[in-house]
Structure formats: structure tokens, C-alpha cells
Design an enzyme around this catalytic site. Structure first.
Site, PDB file in Angstrom:
ATOM      1  N   SER A 150       0.849  -1.183   0.000  1.00 58.51           N
ATOM      2  CA  SER A 150       0.000   0.000   0.000  1.00 58.51           C
ATOM      3  C   SER A 150       0.885   1.234   0.000  1.00 58.51           C
ATOM      4  O   SER A 150       1.953   1.234   0.612  1.00 58.51           O
ATOM      5  CB  SER A 150      -0.880  -0.007   1.252  1.00 58.51           C
ATOM      6  OG  SER A 150      -1.287   1.308   1.568  1.00 58.51           O
ATOM      7  N   GLU A 188      -6.461 -10.907  -7.091  1.00 56.83           N
ATOM      8  CA  GLU A 188      -7.585 -10.039  -7.467  1.00 56.83           C
ATOM      9  C   GLU A 188      -7.665  -9.892  -8.984  1.00 56.83           C
ATOM     10  O   GLU A 188      -8.755  -9.866  -9.561  1.00 56.83           O
ATOM     11  CB  GLU A 188      -7.426  -8.661  -6.810  1.00 56.83           C
ATOM     12  CG  GLU A 188      -7.620  -8.707  -5.302  1.00 56.83           C
ATOM     13  CD  GLU A 188      -7.222  -7.389  -4.643  1.00 56.83           C
ATOM     14  OE1 GLU A 188      -8.108  -6.700  -4.118  1.00 56.83           O
ATOM     15  OE2 GLU A 188      -6.026  -7.042  -4.641  1.00 56.83           O
TER      16      GLU A 188
END
Ligand code: ARG
Length: 461
Positions: free
Chosen positions: A277, A290
């Protein structure tokens, strides 16, 4: 030298139309097949006496030279090159003159393009089939180590009964096996030769289409010229196979995302396939999984896009058909990118066996308890009801199923005996799932044999 616009037109094309109409960006990757198809066509022209032996040789050498220019990056597309076919032919004619200008005899871009796409897609299907076979190998190799690694099987995403990690991984093996059948069917659908259909109605020249088919590795010649140039069913077959495969990849991706959560903790994703992140330093995000999940909508949209292009199209060729490559190559690229990631992920993911075992809560044995009562002669519906009551009692008392004293059990039903206490170890529950195709290690080992047989029955091309 640039090829002047056809004599049919007095004026030039509007720049905005030129930009819209150019498909070089879409179809450039077809150049090897365009050259291959052109050589086969030239050979047919030679056979029909339309090209002399010298001219054929000039065309063959010239096309090879164009290929080398493209490969080395020396090739410069011209403004007038509407598509890859025009670009290759224009350059050939610049290099060899008159013989190049004869090449398009008895050929239209309409039969040419679909021949190129068939040749190309055949190879794509072979390459991607090999990628799927290697995924199956990895799934098998990982499964072999986890025949007795217990975890809950879920229904409605609620813990249901004990299964093994091997059984779970093998479920994906069989999905891929079906995907390979569909891919193989799509590959076979490519094997019909459209070349020789001309623009739509056939040719004035007797070209030996059978010989062309053999030359290019096709199995047969398309029977009907109108169908030959309008047919994109083989692309639909591929995109349908790709969409289904995408759905499988997405289910695997979604499970990895779920399993990698702190809440589940069944897997630790390899750093090589995880993201961070930009603000939260502690984060390890399942980006690759994902994107596996996101492959399904993309591939499904590609299928829907092509079906949309095809529906309602009058026979035979329409420029709408140019758009087939937009959807086809998007799907090809999507799978070419995602399949190695799936493989790397499956090879490197770490399974947390302790977390999986800890998720096998005592109530997973409830169905085993009901089945045990059935073995003692209790009708299943009654056994189900009795066991449900037992579960409720345990939940109220905060105790596990295995902790209920025998006298309490016998008060519920005289069918209970000491054997009840042997039902509660997850490995014991696993061993009981011994129906064909079930999770019991003995059955899973049989499944390995069938999986290996399926792999060798379908050697990749
Ligand atoms: N580039 C076109 C395609 O990809 C082939 C040319 C079709 N013929 C025509 N007359 N516009 O389908």
C-alpha cells in the site's frame, strides 16, 4: 512507392476516416501468418499457371525479405497501409515489382484475413493448452502432499464438512481438464480453409484449394464461399472457452483472496505475487489473485463483444468483422498474461495447515453423527433431527459434540454407544468419505491415478 488510391475514387479519404479505418494496430501481429498464407496462395497461382516459376520464386523470396524487415524493426508502415495485408503486399511490390502486383490475383482480403486469423488462433490454442497442462501439473504436485491436510468444505460459505486440501486442489484440476477440451474443440474449429473463397462468391480461377489446405496444415476446405468469409464461429468457440476458463481462474483467485485474509489465514501469498500500500506500511495485498478474479468479466465481455458484432450481420463480409480481432486479441493477451501468474501463485503459495485444521470445528462432525445413527438403524430424517437437537444443546452449553456424556446421548436415543466417540477426529471424518470421488485419502489417491491418466490422454500439442 505508395499504392495510389483505386481508380474508382476521384477524391482522397478524409483524415478522420483514415484514422478510423486503419486496423494496423489491431492486426499487425498477423504478419507471420499473412506471409505464410501469401506463399501458399502464390504456390496455388503457380500451379494454375498465373505465376511463372521465376515470379513465384521472386514472391517467395520477397515475402521472406518483408518478414525479415518486420522482425528487425526496419519496416516502416505507409499512410496508405490500411491493414497488415496491404502493408505486406505494398512492401513486397516495392521490393520485387510486377510479380508482387500479381500476388492478389484470385484473392480478396476477405478470404485472406480469415485464413490468417485461423492460422494464428490455431497456434494460440496450442500454446495456451500447454499452459493449462502445466497448471494441472502444479495442482497435482501440490495436491499429492496434502491428502490428509484437513480443512472445512464450505456450502453457503458456512463450514459444512471436513475435506482435504488435495481434494480442493483437484477440483480445479478437473475444471482445467474441461477447459482444455473446449480449447481443443476451438482449435479444431480453426482447421477449415477459407482461402479461395475470394471476396464472397468464389473465383474465376481454378486454384487447387485442397493443395493449399495441405500446404497450410488445414484439415479441409470450407464448403461454401459466402460462409467461408462471413464465418467467425471458430473465434466465438475460442472466446467461449476463454470466458469459461476465466470464470475458473476467477473462482480460484477469489478463494485465494479470501484464504489470504487474517480472518481465514489458510494461505500466505508469495511476496512475488503480492502488492503493498502506498500509505499503510503493514499491508500485503493479494493483487495478483484479485486480477485473476477480474479476468472473468474481461473475458466474458470479449465473448459478448464478438457475439454483438456478429449478430444481425448480413452475408457475407462486412467491415464490422474487422472488430473480431479487438475482442479475440484482448482475450488472447489476457490469458497469456494471467496463466503464468496463476502458475507462479500455485507453485509458491504457502498453505497454513494448522489454520485449516483449526477451522475444522467440532460441529463439522454433525453429518457423521447422523450417518452413524443411520448405521445403527435409525431412519435418516430422525437421525438428522436428533443430531440437530444435540448440536443445539452443545451450542447452549458451550461444549463440543465429543464432550457429551454417553448417558445423555442414550437418553436421546438408545442407538448411541461408545463408537460415537470415534467420530470426532477430522481425519476420521475424512476417512469416512469413501464414496467414489469422495475426500477419503484412499479415494483421492485413486483420483490422482485418473488425473494422471487424463493428463497423458491429452498430450499438449
Ligand atoms: N482488415 C480487414 C479485416 O480485418 C480485412 C479487409 C476486408 N476487406 C475489405 N474490403 N475491407 O477484416
Amino acid at each position: 512507392m505508395t499504392v495510389a488510391r483505386s481508380g474508382r475514387f476521384a477524391g482522397e479519404r478524409a483524415p478522420a476516416f483514415v484514422a478510423l479505418n486503419s486496423s494496423l494496430a489491431l492486426d499487425w501481429r498477423l504478419w507471420p501468418e499473412d506471409i505464410e498464407g501469401s506463399v501458399a496462395h502464390a504456390r496455388a497461382l503457380l500451379g494454375a499457371g498465373i505465376l511463372s516459376a521465376d515470379e513465384f520464386e521472386a514472391v517467395e523470396d520477397g515475402l521472406a525479405a518483408v518478414g525479415r524487415e518486420i522482425e528487425s524493426g526496419a519496416f516502416v508502415p505507409a499512410d496508405a497501409d490500411e491493414d497488415v495485408h496491404m502493408a505486406v503486399e505494398r512492401r513486397l511490390t516495392e521490393l520485387i515489382g510486377d510479380a508482387g502486383a500479381r500476388l492478389h490475383t484470385g484473392r480478396s482480403r476477405n478470404d485472406q484475413v480469415v485464413t490468417d486469423v485461423r492460422l494464428h488462433l490455431r497456434r494460440v490454442a496450442e500454446r495456451q493448452d500447454a499452459a493449462l497442462a502445466s497448471l494441472q501439473e502444479v495442482l497435482l504436485a501440490r495436491a499429492v502432499d496434502h491428502v490428509e491436510t484437513v480443512l472445512p468444505a464450505y456450502t453457503h460459505l458456512q463450514r459444512a464438512q471436513v475435506t482435504s486440501l488435495a481434494q480442493h486442489l483437484l477440483a480445479y484440476f478437473w475444471m482445467l481438464d474441461r477447459d482444455r477440451s473446449r480449447l481443443e474443440a476451438a482449435r479444431r474449429a480453426c482447421l477449415e480453409l477459407p482461402l479461395g473463397a475470394g471476396a464472397a462468391v468464389g473465383l474465376d480461377f481454378e486454384l487447387d484449394r485442397e493443395a493449399e489446405a495441405v500446404d497450410l496444415g488445414f484439415e479441409c476446405v470450407a464448403e461454401n464461399s459466402l460462409d467461408a468469409v462471413a464465418n467467425r464461429d471458430f473465434v466465438v468457440d475460442y472466446l467461449a472457452a476463454a470466458a469459461q476458463l476465466g470464470v475458473h481462474v476467477s473462482r480460484l483467485g477469489a478463494e485465494l483472496v479470501l484464504w489470504a485474509t487474517a480472518e481465514f489465514g489458510f494461505v500466505r501469498l508469495p511476496d512475488a505475487y503480492a502488492g503493498g500500500s502506498s500509505i499503510m506500511p503493514q499491508k500485503k495485498n493479494p493483487d495478483a489473485a484479485e486480477l485473476m478474479r477480474a479476468a472473468a468479466p474481461r473475458l466474458t465481455a470479449d465473448l459478448g463483444g464478438l457475439l454483438g458484432v456478429l449478430h444481425g450481420l448480413p452475408l457475407a463480409y462486412n467491415t464490422d468483422l474487422r472488430e473480431d480481432k479487438r475482442y479475440l486479441f484482448d482475450a488472447v493477451d489476457c490469458l497469456d498474461q494471467i496463466l503464468p501468474v496463476v502458475r507462479g501463485m500455485l507453485e509458491e503459495v504457502t498453505f497454513d495447515e494448522a489454520r485449516m485444521a483449526a477451522a475444522c470445528d467440532p460441529f463439522l462432525a454433525a453429518t457423521d453423527v447422523a450417518d452413524y445413527l443411520v448405521e445403527k438403524g435409525v431412519p435418516f430424517r430422525e437421525a438428522h433431527h436428533l443430531t440437530g437437537g444435540l448440536v443445539r444443546r452443545c451450542l447452549e452449553k458451550g461444549e463440543g459434540l465429543a464432550e457429551v456424556p454417553l448417558e445423555d446421548l442414550r437418553a436421546l436415543s438408545p442407538a448411541f454407544d461408545e463408537g460415537y466417540y470415534g467420530l470426532h477426529e477430522p481425519v476420521a471424518q475424512l476417512a469416512r468419505k469413501r464414496s467414489r470421488g469422495g475426500s477419503a485419502p484412499v479415494r483421492v489417491r485413486e483420483q490422482f491415478g485418473r488425473a494422471r491418466a487424463a493428463l497423458s490422454a491429452r498430450p499438449c500439442c
